[in-house]
Design a protein around this motif. Structure first.
Motif, PDB file in Angstrom:
ATOM      1  N   VAL A 195       0.843  -1.204   0.000  1.00 39.22           N
ATOM      2  CA  VAL A 195       0.000   0.000   0.000  1.00 39.22           C
ATOM      3  C   VAL A 195       0.874   1.249   0.000  1.00 39.22           C
ATOM      4  O   VAL A 195       0.636   2.208  -0.748  1.00 39.22           O
ATOM      5  CB  VAL A 195      -0.964  -0.013   1.211  1.00 39.22           C
ATOM      6  CG1 VAL A 195      -1.627   1.338   1.399  1.00 39.22           C
ATOM      7  CG2 VAL A 195      -2.008  -1.092   1.051  1.00 39.22           C
ATOM      8  N   GLY A 196       1.909   1.252   0.816  1.00 33.28           N
ATOM      9  CA  GLY A 196       2.813   2.402   0.865  1.00 33.28           C
ATOM     10  C   GLY A 196       3.515   2.640  -0.464  1.00 33.28           C
ATOM     11  O   GLY A 196       3.629   3.776  -0.932  1.00 33.28           O
ATOM     12  N   ALA A 197       3.985   1.570  -1.093  1.00 35.19           N
ATOM     13  CA  ALA A 197       4.651   1.707  -2.390  1.00 35.19           C
ATOM     14  C   ALA A 197       3.672   2.202  -3.451  1.00 35.19           C
ATOM     15  O   ALA A 197       4.016   3.047  -4.289  1.00 35.19           O
ATOM     16  CB  ALA A 197       5.278   0.381  -2.806  1.00 35.19           C
ATOM     17  N   GLY A 198       2.449   1.680  -3.418  1.00 36.82           N
ATOM     18  CA  GLY A 198       1.444   2.134  -4.387  1.00 36.82           C
ATOM     19  C   GLY A 198       1.105   3.597  -4.216  1.00 36.82           C
ATOM     20  O   GLY A 198       0.990   4.349  -5.192  1.00 36.82           O
ATOM     21  N   GLY A 214       1.935   6.532  -6.867  1.00 35.51           N
ATOM     22  CA  GLY A 214       0.840   7.355  -7.384  1.00 35.51           C
ATOM     23  C   GLY A 214       1.038   8.835  -7.127  1.00 35.51           C
ATOM     24  O   GLY A 214       0.743   9.670  -7.979  1.00 35.51           O
ATOM     25  N   TRP A 215       1.516   9.187  -5.962  1.00 36.54           N
ATOM     26  CA  TRP A 215       1.685  10.598  -5.624  1.00 36.54           C
ATOM     27  C   TRP A 215       2.887  11.233  -6.316  1.00 36.54           C
ATOM     28  O   TRP A 215       2.879  12.415  -6.631  1.00 36.54           O
ATOM     29  CB  TRP A 215       1.837  10.773  -4.130  1.00 36.54           C
ATOM     30  CG  TRP A 215       0.539  10.638  -3.374  1.00 36.54           C
ATOM     31  CD1 TRP A 215      -0.719  10.756  -3.886  1.00 36.54           C
ATOM     32  CD2 TRP A 215       0.388  10.352  -1.995  1.00 36.54           C
ATOM     33  NE1 TRP A 215      -1.644  10.559  -2.900  1.00 36.54           N
ATOM     34  CE2 TRP A 215      -0.996  10.310  -1.715  1.00 36.54           C
ATOM     35  CE3 TRP A 215       1.276  10.117  -0.957  1.00 36.54           C
ATOM     36  CZ2 TRP A 215      -1.493  10.049  -0.453  1.00 36.54           C
ATOM     37  CZ3 TRP A 215       0.769   9.858   0.298  1.00 36.54           C
ATOM     38  CH2 TRP A 215      -0.603   9.829   0.540  1.00 36.54           C
ATOM     39  N   PRO A 253      -2.696  12.923  -9.699  1.00 38.25           N
ATOM     40  CA  PRO A 253      -3.941  13.252 -10.405  1.00 38.25           C
ATOM     41  C   PRO A 253      -3.935  14.708 -10.837  1.00 38.25           C
ATOM     42  O   PRO A 253      -3.374  15.570 -10.154  1.00 38.25           O
ATOM     43  CB  PRO A 253      -5.029  12.985  -9.371  1.00 38.25           C
ATOM     44  CG  PRO A 253      -4.339  13.106  -8.065  1.00 38.25           C
ATOM     45  CD  PRO A 253      -2.930  12.668  -8.286  1.00 38.25           C
ATOM     46  N   ALA A 254      -4.541  14.965 -11.966  1.00 36.76           N
ATOM     47  CA  ALA A 254      -4.619  16.335 -12.472  1.00 36.76           C
ATOM     48  C   ALA A 254      -6.026  16.577 -13.004  1.00 36.76           C
ATOM     49  O   ALA A 254      -6.633  15.697 -13.627  1.00 36.76           O
ATOM     50  CB  ALA A 254      -3.594  16.543 -13.582  1.00 36.76           C
ATOM     51  N   ALA A 255      -6.523  17.761 -12.745  1.00 36.05           N
ATOM     52  CA  ALA A 255      -7.832  18.135 -13.265  1.00 36.05           C
ATOM     53  C   ALA A 255      -7.723  18.323 -14.776  1.00 36.05           C
ATOM     54  O   ALA A 255      -6.676  18.746 -15.286  1.00 36.05           O
ATOM     55  CB  ALA A 255      -8.309  19.419 -12.614  1.00 36.05           C
ATOM     56  N   PRO A 256      -8.775  18.020 -15.499  1.00 41.98           N
ATOM     57  CA  PRO A 256      -8.717  18.238 -16.943  1.00 41.98           C
ATOM     58  C   PRO A 256      -8.549  19.724 -17.254  1.00 41.98           C
ATOM     59  O   PRO A 256      -9.221  20.563 -16.671  1.00 41.98           O
ATOM     60  CB  PRO A 256     -10.045  17.696 -17.459  1.00 41.98           C
ATOM     61  CG  PRO A 256     -10.919  17.579 -16.272  1.00 41.98           C
ATOM     62  CD  PRO A 256     -10.052  17.472 -15.074  1.00 41.98           C
ATOM     63  N   SER A 257      -7.673  20.024 -18.169  1.00 42.71           N
ATOM     64  CA  SER A 257      -7.400  21.423 -18.482  1.00 42.71           C
ATOM     65  C   SER A 257      -8.288  21.954 -19.600  1.00 42.71           C
ATOM     66  O   SER A 257      -8.358  23.150 -19.820  1.00 42.71           O
ATOM     67  CB  SER A 257      -5.935  21.597 -18.871  1.00 42.71           C
ATOM     68  OG  SER A 257      -5.652  20.803 -20.008  1.00 42.71           O
TER      69      SER A 257
END
Length: 123
Positions: free
Chosen positions: A17-20, A24-25, A30-34
Motif C-alpha cells: 500500500v505504501g509503495a502504491g 501514485g503521488w 492526479p490532475a484536473a482536466p485542463s
C-alpha cells in the motif's frame, strides 16, 4: 510460527500500500482536466452556480456582471438558463429562500440592460 506469518503478511500489505501510494503521488499525480468547458456541467452543478451568481447579485445588484457570469456558464441565453435553473431547483427541492434568490436575479435583469448587454456580447 503462525504469529510470525501474520506479521509478515500484514507487513507485506503495508509495504504494498505504501509503495502504491508513493508511486501514485510522485510518478502519476492526479490532475484536473485542463480543457473541460464550464458549459458541459450537469444541470445540478449549473443550478448551484446560478444560485451562487444570484447570491452575489443580491449583495452587488450589478446586472451586467451577473449576465457576464451567466454567459460564461452557458453560451446560449442567460434568461433561458435562469428559467431552466429555477425549474430544476424546484424539481429537486431547493429551499424556498434559494429559489427566491434565483427569481430575484431573473426579475432584477432589466430588459434594457439585457438588450445593451446582448448588443455588446462577444460571441
Amino acid at each position: 510460527m503462525r504469529t510470525r506469518r501474520f506479521i509478515f503478511f500484514f507487513l507485506a500489505i503495508l509495504i504494498g500500500v505504501g509503495a502504491g501510494l508513493a508511486f501514485g503521488w510522485t510518478m502519476m499525480p492526479p490532475a484536473a482536466p485542463s480543457n473541460a468547458p464550464v458549459d458541459s456541467l450537469r444541470a445540478d452543478f449549473k443550478a448551484d452556480l446560478v444560485l451562487m451568481i444570484a447570491e452575489d447579485f443580491q449583495t452587488e445588484a450589478d446586472s451586467m456582471q451577473a449576465l457576464n457570469q451567466l454567459d460564461r456558464l452557458d453560451k446560449s441565453d442567460p434568461i433561458t438558463l435562469l428559467g431552466n435553473s429555477i425549474q430544476y431547483a424546484q424539481a429537486i427541492g431547493y429551499p424556498e429562500e434559494d429559489l427566491k434568490l434565483i427569481r430575484d436575479l431573473l426579475n432584477g435583469i432589466d430588459a434594457e440592460i439585457y438588450l445593451q448587454w446582448n448588443a455588446n456580447r462577444v460571441p
